[in-house]
Design a protein around this motif. Structure first.
Motif, PDB file in Angstrom:
ATOM      1  N   UNK A   5     -25.256  84.221  45.748  1.00 22.59           N
ATOM      2  CA  UNK A   5     -25.788  83.235  44.810  1.00 22.59           C
ATOM      3  C   UNK A   5     -26.944  82.488  45.451  1.00 22.59           C
ATOM      4  N   UNK A   6     -27.501  81.638  44.678  1.00 19.30           N
ATOM      5  CA  UNK A   6     -28.722  80.948  45.128  1.00 19.30           C
ATOM      6  C   UNK A   6     -28.478  80.108  46.370  1.00 19.30           C
ATOM      7  N   UNK A   7     -27.369  79.362  46.402  1.00 18.35           N
ATOM      8  CA  UNK A   7     -27.089  78.480  47.541  1.00 18.35           C
ATOM      9  C   UNK A   7     -26.822  79.292  48.802  1.00 18.35           C
ATOM     10  N   UNK A   8     -26.083  80.414  48.642  1.00 19.96           N
ATOM     11  CA  UNK A   8     -25.795  81.263  49.791  1.00 19.96           C
ATOM     12  C   UNK A   8     -27.073  81.894  50.343  1.00 19.96           C
ATOM     13  N   UNK A   9     -27.947  82.293  49.468  1.00 17.74           N
ATOM     14  CA  UNK A   9     -29.214  82.882  49.902  1.00 17.74           C
ATOM     15  C   UNK A   9     -30.081  81.874  50.660  1.00 17.74           C
ATOM     16  N   UNK A  10     -30.116  80.641  50.158  1.00 17.97           N
ATOM     17  CA  UNK A  10     -30.880  79.587  50.836  1.00 17.97           C
ATOM     18  C   UNK A  10     -30.302  79.285  52.221  1.00 17.97           C
ATOM     19  N   UNK A  11     -28.932  79.284  52.271  1.00 19.39           N
ATOM     20  CA  UNK A  11     -28.265  79.015  53.540  1.00 19.39           C
ATOM     21  C   UNK A  11     -28.562  80.112  54.550  1.00 19.39           C
ATOM     22  N   UNK A  12     -28.545  81.375  54.069  1.00 20.12           N
ATOM     23  CA  UNK A  12     -28.836  82.493  54.969  1.00 20.12           C
ATOM     24  C   UNK A  12     -30.268  82.403  55.512  1.00 20.12           C
ATOM     25  N   UNK A  13     -31.227  82.101  54.648  1.00 20.22           N
ATOM     26  CA  UNK A  13     -32.617  81.981  55.078  1.00 20.22           C
ATOM     27  C   UNK A  13     -32.796  80.822  56.065  1.00 20.22           C
ATOM     28  N   UNK A  14     -32.050  79.744  55.815  1.00 20.54           N
ATOM     29  CA  UNK A  14     -32.116  78.587  56.705  1.00 20.54           C
ATOM     30  C   UNK A  14     -31.621  78.957  58.100  1.00 20.54           C
ATOM     31  N   UNK A  15     -30.470  79.693  58.142  1.00 18.27           N
ATOM     32  CA  UNK A  15     -29.913  80.109  59.431  1.00 18.27           C
ATOM     33  C   UNK A  15     -30.839  81.081  60.155  1.00 18.27           C
ATOM     34  N   UNK A  16     -31.448  81.992  59.399  1.00 16.72           N
ATOM     35  CA  UNK A  16     -32.395  82.922  59.997  1.00 16.72           C
ATOM     36  C   UNK A  16     -33.597  82.165  60.578  1.00 16.72           C
ATOM     37  N   UNK A  17     -34.014  81.120  59.861  1.00 14.96           N
ATOM     38  CA  UNK A  17     -35.122  80.301  60.354  1.00 14.96           C
ATOM     39  C   UNK A  17     -34.773  79.597  61.656  1.00 14.96           C
ATOM     40  N   UNK A  18     -33.534  79.087  61.748  1.00 15.98           N
ATOM     41  CA  UNK A  18     -33.081  78.418  62.968  1.00 15.98           C
ATOM     42  C   UNK A  18     -33.043  79.394  64.145  1.00 15.98           C
ATOM     43  N   UNK A  19     -32.532  80.625  63.854  1.00 21.09           N
ATOM     44  CA  UNK A  19     -32.485  81.636  64.907  1.00 21.09           C
ATOM     45  C   UNK A  19     -33.889  81.983  65.395  1.00 21.09           C
ATOM     46  N   UNK A  20     -34.841  82.056  64.479  1.00 21.13           N
ATOM     47  CA  UNK A  20     -36.230  82.349  64.844  1.00 21.13           C
ATOM     48  C   UNK A  20     -36.814  81.241  65.701  1.00 21.13           C
ATOM     49  N   UNK A  21     -36.491  79.993  65.319  1.00 21.91           N
ATOM     50  CA  UNK A  21     -36.961  78.843  66.105  1.00 21.91           C
ATOM     51  C   UNK A  21     -36.366  78.882  67.507  1.00 21.91           C
ATOM     52  N   UNK A  22     -35.048  79.198  67.607  1.00 17.96           N
ATOM     53  CA  UNK A  22     -34.390  79.275  68.917  1.00 17.96           C
ATOM     54  C   UNK A  22     -35.043  80.345  69.793  1.00 17.96           C
ATOM     55  N   UNK A  23     -35.361  81.495  69.161  1.00 15.84           N
ATOM     56  CA  UNK A  23     -36.005  82.586  69.908  1.00 15.84           C
ATOM     57  C   UNK A  23     -37.355  82.144  70.464  1.00 15.84           C
ATOM     58  N   UNK A  24     -38.141  81.469  69.620  1.00 12.15           N
ATOM     59  CA  UNK A  24     -39.459  81.015  70.058  1.00 12.15           C
ATOM     60  C   UNK A  24     -39.353  79.935  71.129  1.00 12.15           C
TER      61      UNK A  24
END
Length: 314
Positions: A5-24
């Protein structure tokens, strides 16, 4: 993903963004660690070279403690546009400027027009015999001071050597070639002076005395006698036109910058104030103006296997 659903998709993208930030962030921290290691290596190298500068400078002072002439000399063409100035043989018959450097501050005295002080003369044909040993002794100190960014030499036209060249190394190599076999003993002496960094004083002085023969001392002393003749020919036996002044400490004769604070420092501390860092000199009373030296010079220091110093035309 169609089953989220929409909220789950937003949450997944948010977590992926955090992981990308951690990597950088990890990558940035790794680069920062590498930069800090390089900086530590640079500081260590400069510290070791500063120690070598102190030992070599004091070694020369020990050899020439009774010499009534400035120890550090440098020759440049009177005309700064001369192309082949780094080849001193090319200056034979030409007008040159003989300048001297303060061994305490590594400062080159300048006149009211910001020009290096010293003596003008015509370069003699027998300059190698006359001044070769004195120049060799001088270069062993100047090349280290130049490399650690402590010495801002007036450099004429750089087109013949390139702007990214450790000029003192080139001058030193050329001088050895000019002197031929006469440079062999002085090259050996240079090695002994360099080895002083592995000894503690006064052990270093004791080791030096074992390696400096009477003949070598005579060779060097005779060359500095020729240097004294330059001052005498200019009616300046006290070397006052060089911007330096004579001081004596327990039999050690030295010519330092003609500033009361530097003269008083040497009279109090003697040779132990030679080869110190700018911060150490300030602690002993040297002013910022004296220690920083040649404010007008544009100096870019790059430290790697070869220390490279770029300067503007003096």
């Amino acid at each position: 993903q169609p089953f989220l659903n929409r909220e789950e998709l937003q949450s997944q993208k948010f977590n992926e963004g955090l992981e990308n930030i951690d990597t950088k962030l990890d990558q940035a921290n790794e680069k920062l660690d590498q930069a800090n290691k390089k900086l530590d290596q640079t500081h260590k190298m400069l510290s070791e070279m500063q120690t070598e500068l102190a030992h070599v400078s004091r070694g020369v002072n020990n050899i020439l403690k009774g010499c009534h002439a400035p120890k550090l000399m440098y020759i440049i063409p009177e005309d700064p546009s001369v192309m082949d100035w780094i080849n001193l043989n090319a200056l034979v018959g030409e007008k040159v400027k003989v300048i001297f450097i303060c061994p305490v501050t590594l400062y080159i005295p300048r006149d009211g027009n910001n020009k290096p002080m010293g003596y003008s003369m015509e370069m003699p044909r027998n300059w190698v015999r006359k001044y070769g040993p004195a120049l060799k002794i001088s270069y062993e100190i100047l090349r280290i001071g130049f490399a650690v960014g402590r010495l801002f030499l007036p450099l004429p036209n750089l087109s013949s050597v390139g702007s990214s060249t450790n000029v003192m190394n080139v001058l030193n190599d050329n001088l050895v070639d000019y002197m031929g076999e006469g440079a062999l003993d002085l090259e050996e002496l240079a090695g002994v002076l360099g080895d002083r960094a592995t000894f503690d004083l006064p052990e270093a002085d004791e080791n030096l005395s074992k390696h400096v023969s009477k003949g070598m001392r005579k060779l060097i002393s005779t060359s500095y006698d020729e240097v004294k003749k330059i001052a005498k020919q200019n009616g300046d036996e006290d070397f006052l036109q060089t911007g330096l002044t004579k001081v004596v400490y327990n039999g050690h004769v030295e010519y330092v910058l003609n500033k009361s604070e530097i003269k008083n420092m040497y009279e109090k501390e003697g040779p132990s104030c030679i080869g110190l860092t700018p911060a150490e000199l300030q602690t002993l009373g040297a002013s910022d103006v004296v220690v920083k030296e040649d404010v007008g010079a544009n100096v870019d220091v790059e430290v790697n296997e070869d220390i490279v110093v770029k300067e503007d035309v003096g």
